[in-house]
Design an enzyme around this catalytic site. Structure first.
Site, PDB file in Angstrom:
ATOM      1  CD  GLU A  98      -3.086   0.903   0.472  1.00 45.71           C
ATOM      2  OE1 GLU A  98      -2.516   1.697  -0.307  1.00 45.71           O
ATOM      3  OE2 GLU A  98      -4.285   1.014   0.768  1.00 45.71           O
ATOM      4  CG  ASP A  99      -1.090   4.720  -1.421  1.00 43.18           C
ATOM      5  OD1 ASP A  99      -1.748   4.067  -0.587  1.00 43.18           O
ATOM      6  OD2 ASP A  99      -1.636   5.476  -2.238  1.00 43.18           O
ATOM      7  CG  ASP A 102      -6.000   8.320   6.456  1.00 45.25           C
ATOM      8  OD1 ASP A 102      -5.358   8.979   7.271  1.00 45.25           O
ATOM      9  OD2 ASP A 102      -7.073   8.713   5.974  1.00 45.25           O
ATOM     10  CG  PHE A 151      -4.664  15.207   1.529  1.00 43.04           C
ATOM     11  CD1 PHE A 151      -5.469  14.102   1.806  1.00 43.04           C
ATOM     12  CD2 PHE A 151      -4.258  15.435   0.218  1.00 43.04           C
ATOM     13  CE1 PHE A 151      -5.865  13.242   0.788  1.00 43.04           C
ATOM     14  CE2 PHE A 151      -4.662  14.570  -0.796  1.00 43.04           C
ATOM     15  CZ  PHE A 151      -5.471  13.480  -0.514  1.00 43.04           C
ATOM     16  NE  ARG A 164      -2.995   8.464  -9.112  1.00 47.06           N
ATOM     17  CZ  ARG A 164      -3.720   8.056  -8.077  1.00 47.06           C
ATOM     18  NH1 ARG A 164      -3.127   7.668  -6.982  1.00 47.06           N
ATOM     19  NH2 ARG A 164      -5.029   8.042  -8.143  1.00 47.06           N
TER      20      ARG A 164
HETATM   21  P1  IMP Z   1      -7.643   4.141   4.647  1.00 51.03           P
HETATM   22  O1  IMP Z   1      -6.470   3.624   5.438  1.00 51.03           O
HETATM   23  O2  IMP Z   1      -8.655   3.105   4.325  1.00 51.03           O
HETATM   24  O3  IMP Z   1      -8.266   5.340   5.289  1.00 51.03           O
HETATM   25  O4  IMP Z   1      -7.188   4.665   3.243  1.00 51.03           O
HETATM   26  C1  IMP Z   1      -5.917   4.678   2.814  1.00 51.03           C
HETATM   27  C2  IMP Z   1      -5.883   5.172   1.378  1.00 51.03           C
HETATM   28  O5  IMP Z   1      -6.428   6.480   1.268  1.00 51.03           O
HETATM   29  C3  IMP Z   1      -4.455   5.279   0.945  1.00 51.03           C
HETATM   30  O6  IMP Z   1      -4.042   4.105   0.321  1.00 51.03           O
HETATM   31  C4  IMP Z   1      -4.479   6.453   0.001  1.00 51.03           C
HETATM   32  O7  IMP Z   1      -4.742   6.003  -1.303  1.00 51.03           O
HETATM   33  C5  IMP Z   1      -5.622   7.309   0.476  1.00 51.03           C
HETATM   34  N1  IMP Z   1      -5.107   8.400   1.307  1.00 51.03           N
HETATM   35  C6  IMP Z   1      -5.158   8.518   2.645  1.00 51.03           C
HETATM   36  N2  IMP Z   1      -4.537   9.634   3.070  1.00 51.03           N
HETATM   37  C7  IMP Z   1      -4.067  10.233   1.973  1.00 51.03           C
HETATM   38  C8  IMP Z   1      -3.287  11.428   1.744  1.00 51.03           C
HETATM   39  O8  IMP Z   1      -2.881  12.172   2.640  1.00 51.03           O
HETATM   40  N3  IMP Z   1      -3.008  11.704   0.438  1.00 51.03           N
HETATM   41  C9  IMP Z   1      -3.407  10.926  -0.594  1.00 51.03           C
HETATM   42  N4  IMP Z   1      -4.111   9.796  -0.429  1.00 51.03           N
HETATM   43  C10 IMP Z   1      -4.434   9.462   0.837  1.00 51.03           C
HETATM   44 MG    MG Z   2      -4.399   3.722  -1.755  1.00 54.31          MG
END
Ligand code: IMP
Ligand code: MG
Length: 181
Positions: A98-99, A102, A151, A164
């Site tokens: 994963e990138d 969050d 963000f 990106r």
């Molecule tokens: P979560 O952990 O399900 O809330 O979502 C994670 C995903 O939300 C990450 O893989 C990102 O693609 C996107 N995401 C969360 N925070 C950011 C941010 O600060 N910038 C860009 N994408 C984000």
């Molecule tokens: Mg993602």
């Protein structure tokens, strides 16, 4: 694009060091095992491409696409699979790449999904981690760089589909988020 940047939070050199060190650990931990890397699209593709090349054992890879935030900077909490993996993961070790983690909702959902398919193990590797925003507890076995609750864009991470391709992880100027893209 550069004029939209407020601050470089994680420079490319630091990202590269992190990727090297994770690649080394993964190569050691999975030596002699059947490993499948599953990149989470779209954000995870740059990290996956870099990480793979730091892994020195044979690996297979696949991609899964999940719903994004759209043009919003906050998670909706709804995880939708847009494209599933093609590989059969029965008896294999799966490492989700994963990138950024969050809230943890995306990864928690993906872990549960893969675990229903008979793998030997399912673990998680993320480039960036925002622990302050977690809504669901999730174990991250390979954790890259912790980032503050801001963000961020770059290194695969987007805002409304853009940025990106920035090689560093950056924050954007306030006016960019206020503007309709
Ligand atoms: P979560 O952990 O399900 O809330 O979502 C994670 C995903 O939300 C990450 O893989 C990102 O693609 C996107 N995401 C969360 N925070 C950011 C941010 O600060 N910038 C860009 N994408 C984000
Ligand atoms: Mg993602």
């Amino acid at each position: 694009m550069m004029k939209d940047i407020e601050e470089v939070l994680v420079p490319r050199e630091q990202i590269s060091e992190m990727v090297k060190s994770l690649g080394k650990r993964i190569s050691e931990d999975y030596a002699g095992e059947d490993l499948v890397l599953v990149g989470v699209l779209k954000g995870g593709f740059i990290f996956l491409a870099d990480l793979m090349r730091e892994i020195t054992i044979p690996v297979d890879m696949d991609l899964i696409a999940v719903s994004s935030y759209g043009a919003s900077t906050r998670s909706s909490g709804v995880v939708r699979i847009i494209k599933d993996i093609d590989l059969d993961i029965v008896g294999k070790h799966v490492l989700i790449v994963e990138d950024l983690v969050d809230t943890g909702l995306t990864l928690s959902h993906l872990k549960d999904l893969f675990n229903t398919r008979g793998p030997k193990s399912v673990k998680v590797c993320t480039a960036f981690d925002k622990p302050s925003r977690r809504k669901i507890e999730i174990e991250i076995e390979y954790n890259g760089i912790e980032v503050p609750d801001k963000f961020i864009v770059g290194y695969g991470l987007d805002y409304a589909g853009r940025y990106r391709n920035l090689p560093d992880v950056c924050t954007l100027k306030e006016e960019i988020y206020e503007k309709e893209l």
